[in-house]
Design a protein around this motif. Sequence first.
Motif, PDB file in Angstrom:
ATOM      1  N   TYR A 182      50.946  39.126  57.797  1.00  0.00           N
ATOM      2  CA  TYR A 182      52.067  39.722  57.062  1.00  0.00           C
ATOM      3  C   TYR A 182      53.331  38.875  57.185  1.00  0.00           C
ATOM      4  O   TYR A 182      54.081  38.719  56.210  1.00  0.00           O
ATOM      5  CB  TYR A 182      52.335  41.142  57.564  1.00  0.00           C
ATOM      6  N   ARG A 183      53.574  38.330  58.354  1.00  0.00           N
ATOM      7  CA  ARG A 183      54.747  37.458  58.512  1.00  0.00           C
ATOM      8  C   ARG A 183      54.632  36.241  57.607  1.00  0.00           C
ATOM      9  O   ARG A 183      55.628  35.793  57.016  1.00  0.00           O
ATOM     10  CB  ARG A 183      54.887  37.018  59.976  1.00  0.00           C
ATOM     11  N   THR A 184      53.439  35.695  57.502  1.00  0.00           N
ATOM     12  CA  THR A 184      53.237  34.497  56.683  1.00  0.00           C
ATOM     13  C   THR A 184      53.496  34.794  55.211  1.00  0.00           C
ATOM     14  O   THR A 184      54.138  34.002  54.503  1.00  0.00           O
ATOM     15  CB  THR A 184      51.814  33.956  56.887  1.00  0.00           C
ATOM     16  N   LEU A 185      53.021  35.944  54.729  1.00  0.00           N
ATOM     17  CA  LEU A 185      53.256  36.298  53.329  1.00  0.00           C
ATOM     18  C   LEU A 185      54.731  36.591  53.076  1.00  0.00           C
ATOM     19  O   LEU A 185      55.321  36.092  52.111  1.00  0.00           O
ATOM     20  CB  LEU A 185      52.406  37.495  52.922  1.00  0.00           C
ATOM     21  N   ALA A 186      55.348  37.385  53.939  1.00  0.00           N
ATOM     22  CA  ALA A 186      56.759  37.735  53.748  1.00  0.00           C
ATOM     23  C   ALA A 186      57.662  36.514  53.850  1.00  0.00           C
ATOM     24  O   ALA A 186      58.748  36.489  53.261  1.00  0.00           O
ATOM     25  CB  ALA A 186      57.183  38.794  54.764  1.00  0.00           C
ATOM     26  N   GLY A 187      57.200  35.502  54.572  1.00  0.00           N
ATOM     27  CA  GLY A 187      57.979  34.278  54.708  1.00  0.00           C
ATOM     28  C   GLY A 187      57.826  33.309  53.547  1.00  0.00           C
ATOM     29  O   GLY A 187      58.440  32.245  53.538  1.00  0.00           O
ATOM     30  N   GLY A 188      56.981  33.666  52.563  1.00  0.00           N
ATOM     31  CA  GLY A 188      56.862  32.851  51.369  1.00  0.00           C
ATOM     32  C   GLY A 188      55.848  31.737  51.447  1.00  0.00           C
ATOM     33  O   GLY A 188      55.924  30.761  50.690  1.00  0.00           O
ATOM     34  N   HIS A 189      54.838  31.871  52.314  1.00  0.00           N
ATOM     35  CA  HIS A 189      53.898  30.775  52.528  1.00  0.00           C
ATOM     36  C   HIS A 189      52.528  30.981  51.888  1.00  0.00           C
ATOM     37  O   HIS A 189      51.781  30.013  51.739  1.00  0.00           O
ATOM     38  CB  HIS A 189      53.728  30.537  54.029  1.00  0.00           C
ATOM     39  N   VAL A 190      52.169  32.224  51.564  1.00  0.00           N
ATOM     40  CA  VAL A 190      50.878  32.491  50.921  1.00  0.00           C
ATOM     41  C   VAL A 190      51.083  33.484  49.785  1.00  0.00           C
ATOM     42  O   VAL A 190      52.156  34.100  49.657  1.00  0.00           O
ATOM     43  CB  VAL A 190      49.831  33.031  51.927  1.00  0.00           C
ATOM     44  N   HIS A 191      50.029  33.676  48.984  1.00  0.00           N
ATOM     45  CA  HIS A 191      50.154  34.475  47.760  1.00  0.00           C
ATOM     46  C   HIS A 191      49.501  35.843  47.835  1.00  0.00           C
ATOM     47  O   HIS A 191      49.793  36.698  46.993  1.00  0.00           O
ATOM     48  CB  HIS A 191      49.539  33.696  46.583  1.00  0.00           C
ATOM     49  N   TYR A 192      48.614  36.060  48.792  1.00  0.00           N
ATOM     50  CA  TYR A 192      47.920  37.352  48.843  1.00  0.00           C
ATOM     51  C   TYR A 192      47.392  37.640  50.242  1.00  0.00           C
ATOM     52  O   TYR A 192      47.185  36.726  51.058  1.00  0.00           O
ATOM     53  CB  TYR A 192      46.748  37.389  47.850  1.00  0.00           C
ATOM     54  N   LEU A 193      47.159  38.928  50.496  1.00  0.00           N
ATOM     55  CA  LEU A 193      46.455  39.424  51.674  1.00  0.00           C
ATOM     56  C   LEU A 193      45.500  40.508  51.197  1.00  0.00           C
ATOM     57  O   LEU A 193      45.813  41.261  50.278  1.00  0.00           O
ATOM     58  CB  LEU A 193      47.407  40.027  52.707  1.00  0.00           C
ATOM     59  N   MET A 194      44.343  40.638  51.862  1.00  0.00           N
ATOM     60  CA  MET A 194      43.407  41.701  51.523  1.00  0.00           C
ATOM     61  C   MET A 194      42.795  42.270  52.801  1.00  0.00           C
ATOM     62  O   MET A 194      42.374  41.519  53.685  1.00  0.00           O
ATOM     63  CB  MET A 194      42.283  41.180  50.619  1.00  0.00           C
ATOM     64  N   VAL A 231      51.488  31.785  41.181  1.00  0.00           N
ATOM     65  CA  VAL A 231      50.847  30.571  40.696  1.00  0.00           C
ATOM     66  C   VAL A 231      49.546  30.974  40.002  1.00  0.00           C
ATOM     67  O   VAL A 231      49.134  32.132  40.040  1.00  0.00           O
ATOM     68  CB  VAL A 231      50.556  29.579  41.842  1.00  0.00           C
ATOM     69  N   ALA A 232      48.883  30.023  39.398  1.00  0.00           N
ATOM     70  CA  ALA A 232      47.589  30.278  38.778  1.00  0.00           C
ATOM     71  C   ALA A 232      46.568  30.653  39.846  1.00  0.00           C
ATOM     72  O   ALA A 232      46.696  30.266  41.018  1.00  0.00           O
ATOM     73  CB  ALA A 232      47.127  29.043  38.016  1.00  0.00           C
ATOM     74  N   LEU A 233      45.534  31.393  39.439  1.00  0.00           N
ATOM     75  CA  LEU A 233      44.522  31.844  40.381  1.00  0.00           C
ATOM     76  C   LEU A 233      43.936  30.696  41.193  1.00  0.00           C
ATOM     77  O   LEU A 233      43.774  30.797  42.423  1.00  0.00           O
ATOM     78  CB  LEU A 233      43.406  32.583  39.632  1.00  0.00           C
ATOM     79  N   GLU A 234      43.633  29.586  40.541  1.00  0.00           N
ATOM     80  CA  GLU A 234      42.992  28.469  41.237  1.00  0.00           C
ATOM     81  C   GLU A 234      43.920  27.769  42.223  1.00  0.00           C
ATOM     82  O   GLU A 234      43.465  26.961  43.050  1.00  0.00           O
ATOM     83  CB  GLU A 234      42.448  27.447  40.234  1.00  0.00           C
ATOM     84  N   ASP A 235      45.206  28.099  42.188  1.00  0.00           N
ATOM     85  CA  ASP A 235      46.165  27.497  43.117  1.00  0.00           C
ATOM     86  C   ASP A 235      46.579  28.452  44.242  1.00  0.00           C
ATOM     87  O   ASP A 235      47.363  28.076  45.119  1.00  0.00           O
ATOM     88  CB  ASP A 235      47.422  27.051  42.361  1.00  0.00           C
ATOM     89  N   MET A 236      46.069  29.666  44.230  1.00  0.00           N
ATOM     90  CA  MET A 236      46.479  30.655  45.226  1.00  0.00           C
ATOM     91  C   MET A 236      45.876  30.351  46.595  1.00  0.00           C
ATOM     92  O   MET A 236      44.732  29.917  46.717  1.00  0.00           O
ATOM     93  CB  MET A 236      46.052  32.058  44.801  1.00  0.00           C
ATOM     94  N   VAL A 237      46.676  30.608  47.628  1.00  0.00           N
ATOM     95  CA  VAL A 237      46.194  30.567  49.010  1.00  0.00           C
ATOM     96  C   VAL A 237      46.551  31.899  49.652  1.00  0.00           C
ATOM     97  O   VAL A 237      47.546  32.535  49.296  1.00  0.00           O
ATOM     98  CB  VAL A 237      46.805  29.392  49.801  1.00  0.00           C
ATOM     99  N   GLY A 238      45.710  32.337  50.581  1.00  0.00           N
ATOM    100  CA  GLY A 238      45.989  33.614  51.218  1.00  0.00           C
ATOM    101  C   GLY A 238      44.978  33.949  52.283  1.00  0.00           C
ATOM    102  O   GLY A 238      44.177  33.103  52.714  1.00  0.00           O
ATOM    103  N   MET A 239      45.010  35.208  52.716  1.00  0.00           N
ATOM    104  CA  MET A 239      44.136  35.687  53.777  1.00  0.00           C
ATOM    105  C   MET A 239      43.344  36.885  53.281  1.00  0.00           C
ATOM    106  O   MET A 239      43.899  37.768  52.620  1.00  0.00           O
ATOM    107  CB  MET A 239      44.936  36.115  55.009  1.00  0.00           C
ATOM    108  N   ALA A 240      42.062  36.913  53.618  1.00  0.00           N
ATOM    109  CA  ALA A 240      41.207  38.034  53.250  1.00  0.00           C
ATOM    110  C   ALA A 240      40.348  38.410  54.443  1.00  0.00           C
ATOM    111  O   ALA A 240      39.627  37.563  54.982  1.00  0.00           O
ATOM    112  CB  ALA A 240      40.320  37.675  52.056  1.00  0.00           C
ATOM    113  N   SER A 241      40.431  39.665  54.844  1.00  0.00           N
ATOM    114  CA  SER A 241      39.609  40.171  55.935  1.00  0.00           C
ATOM    115  C   SER A 241      38.368  40.812  55.332  1.00  0.00           C
ATOM    116  O   SER A 241      38.395  41.974  54.912  1.00  0.00           O
ATOM    117  CB  SER A 241      40.409  41.187  56.762  1.00  0.00           C
TER     118      SER A 241
END
Length: 274
Positions: free
Chosen positions: A203-215, A161-171
């Motif tokens: 990682y489970r959340t990303l692999a399951g198709g629910h978020v766009h990024y992890l850091m 999706v566009a950057l402004e629509d991304m959701v994810g997790m960042a440590s």
Amino acid sequence: MTSPVDITTLAHVLRRAAQMEILPRFRRLGSGDVRAKSEATDLVTEADERAERMVKAEVSRLWPEALFIGEESVAADPALLDKLPDADLAIIVDPVDGTFNFASGIPAFGVMASVISKGQTVAGIIFDPMGDDWVLAERGSGAWLRRPDGETLRMRVTQSVALEDMVGMASTGFLPKDKRAEVMGNLAKVRYSTNYRCAAHEYRTLAGGHVHYLMYNKLMPWDHLAGALISQEAGAYVRRFDGSPYLPHHLDGGLLVAVDKDSWELLRREVFTV
């Protein structure tokens, strides 16, 4: 690539350890059952130590040729990590990922294992004791959700999706101080950013198709090898900050996971400018 370790057998080892040593202690830890390691939020509990001892004993019985590396074993003997680059076969275990959550009574923790063969991660397993299911992958064979009754579902990352629509997790807690404020400011460019304090569930959340990024910036092998492989097998683009592949011996260099290469490059350029 087929893992030299039967991952179904290893998955059930993790489940038994969770049932016998982890779940009975959830929200039942005594005052002497929790200790701080490097800092107040870096905890170890009686459940971590007992579960790791149980898994180590089973791994030694089933795969005696494998180097066993567990988070608590390395805490006691840091030199263990030096053996990983030269090991023909290694099994790396995080007995309780998300110990802070576990010790706080928050039901977001997991048990993780990865199989390393000749310097490559060839299998990864993330077990959720509360949900009683696994996410697992072998290199080249996809990522799968598997339940104890045998039901198996293919896992795939979501579309970009566009950057402004991304959701994810960042440590962000382990970023250099001079970069932390910059990155946290940049995160205003995405729609939503959070942190579960549990890489297993992230990682489970990303692999399951629910978020766009992890850091992540801190790279301990028990925290990321299983999830990185699972994410790749679910279709994600996984690289260190300099664009190089993430390998088992890497302990630094950061890690950015995104749903595809274009999203990775956009996030690296606009948000994670470390």
